[in-house]
Design an enzyme around this catalytic site. Sequence first.
Site, PDB file in Angstrom:
ATOM      1  N   ARG A 170       0.648  -0.416   0.614  1.00  0.00           N
ATOM      2  CA  ARG A 170      -0.317  -0.100   0.167  1.00  0.00           C
ATOM      3  C   ARG A 170       0.952   1.240  -0.109  1.00  0.00           C
ATOM      4  O   ARG A 170       1.592   1.680   1.167  1.00  0.00           O
ATOM      5  CB  ARG A 170      -0.747   0.277   0.639  1.00  0.00           C
ATOM      6  N   HIS A 203      -7.751   0.707  -6.422  1.00  0.00           N
ATOM      7  CA  HIS A 203      -7.575  -0.143  -5.136  1.00  0.00           C
ATOM      8  C   HIS A 203      -8.808  -0.962  -5.383  1.00  0.00           C
ATOM      9  O   HIS A 203      -9.814  -1.097  -5.241  1.00  0.00           O
ATOM     10  CB  HIS A 203      -8.444   0.633  -4.468  1.00  0.00           C
ATOM     11  N   ARG A 242     -13.434  -8.299   2.185  1.00  0.00           N
ATOM     12  CA  ARG A 242     -12.737  -8.174   1.843  1.00  0.00           C
ATOM     13  C   ARG A 242     -11.553 -10.232   1.963  1.00  0.00           C
ATOM     14  O   ARG A 242     -10.211 -10.004   1.187  1.00  0.00           O
ATOM     15  CB  ARG A 242     -11.116  -7.840   2.296  1.00  0.00           C
ATOM     16  N   ASP A 252     -17.510   7.450  -1.045  1.00  0.00           N
ATOM     17  CA  ASP A 252     -16.219   6.669  -0.845  1.00  0.00           C
ATOM     18  C   ASP A 252     -15.643   8.114   0.516  1.00  0.00           C
ATOM     19  O   ASP A 252     -16.352   9.248  -0.282  1.00  0.00           O
ATOM     20  CB  ASP A 252     -14.546   6.228  -1.122  1.00  0.00           C
ATOM     21  N   GLN A 274     -10.152  -3.807  -3.307  1.00  0.00           N
ATOM     22  CA  GLN A 274     -11.644  -3.838  -2.591  1.00  0.00           C
ATOM     23  C   GLN A 274     -12.457  -3.216  -3.430  1.00  0.00           C
ATOM     24  O   GLN A 274     -14.177  -4.312  -3.995  1.00  0.00           O
ATOM     25  CB  GLN A 274     -10.834  -2.493  -2.442  1.00  0.00           C
ATOM     26  N   CYS A 283     -16.257   0.852   1.143  1.00  0.00           N
ATOM     27  CA  CYS A 283     -15.486   1.406   1.215  1.00  0.00           C
ATOM     28  C   CYS A 283     -15.116   1.243   3.022  1.00  0.00           C
ATOM     29  O   CYS A 283     -14.236   0.056   3.079  1.00  0.00           O
ATOM     30  CB  CYS A 283     -14.378   0.924  -0.209  1.00  0.00           C
TER      31      CYS A 283
END
Length: 306
Positions: free
Chosen positions: A103, A130, A290, A222, A133, A262
């Site tokens: 990340r 992402h 996830r 988000d 996700q 998310c």
Amino acid sequence: MRHFLSISDCSAEELNDLLAESISLKKLYKTGGRDVCLGGKVLAMVFEKPSLRTRISFQVAMSDLGGSSIFIRPEDIGGIGKREPIKDMARVLSRYVDGIMARTFEHNTVVELARFATVPVINALTELSHPCQAMADMLTIKEHLGQLEGVKIAYVGDGNNVARSLAFAAAKLDMKLVVASPKGYELDWGTVEKTNSIKAESVSITNDPIKAVAGADVVYTDTWVSMGQENEKQKRIKDFEGFQVNDDLLKSAPPGVKIMHCLPAYRGCEITDEAVESPDSIIFDQSENRLHFQRALVKKLMSPTA
Ligand code: CP
Ligand code: NVA
């Protein structure tokens, strides 16, 4: 599939295979089964930014499959690309571990890691995208709506990394995505063009959230302030006025529209507490998925038999 950096690199068949494997492993683990396909395998997990879901779900996924993981903060190794070049880090880690997940702020960091690593590299969020996700989100939508084909997602908020990965998922998996953002925060035109060259009219952008949610099956949002944008917080909160997912906006969507986020959610900014806690919210199923998606992903990338 050697790395997992972007949904745009994968074929629809690969994405559908990953979803099918996620469903099958989810069923297996829910019924007390176990698949130790990654016995003895190690995943290095490099995090330049905080994480709850990504970190813990990858760690659990590795341990579930009989492997293990090592958590690495930039300060542990003298900074990414600082104490030594990223290409050296990629080659050294490849001599110790069986996969690298990262990340990072810059997307180019994961690209550079993948270029020089001799083991699979997974994008666990960059400023650009992402993908893990978005794939957990696809699994969640499939479970709740029974299919992906023809589903309409209205994403209300910042045209950011999450929106971009959803756009590629929509284009590859035959869905429709409309991204409603204030002026200046739209999903970039390059992504809109690329996704529509994969599947015509799959992705569109608008500045009108009310129009976007009309006829939607899912309303997704988000944070307005992504990690690394904290110094723009006050300006962003002002600029995103009118783009909150709340009861008022949801009145313009069909009754029972699914609500997605998310996480982490900033209640009172991009979404209200009522919307997060609504019976139509499938937000915590997304979080759970996830784990189920990432089990399938590490199995696919790291198991000799997958
Ligand atoms: N959604 C998500 O990636 O959460 P974390 O930042 O907690 O990993
Ligand atoms: N867009 C957010 C997603 C957090 C999971 C960020 O990049 O901070």
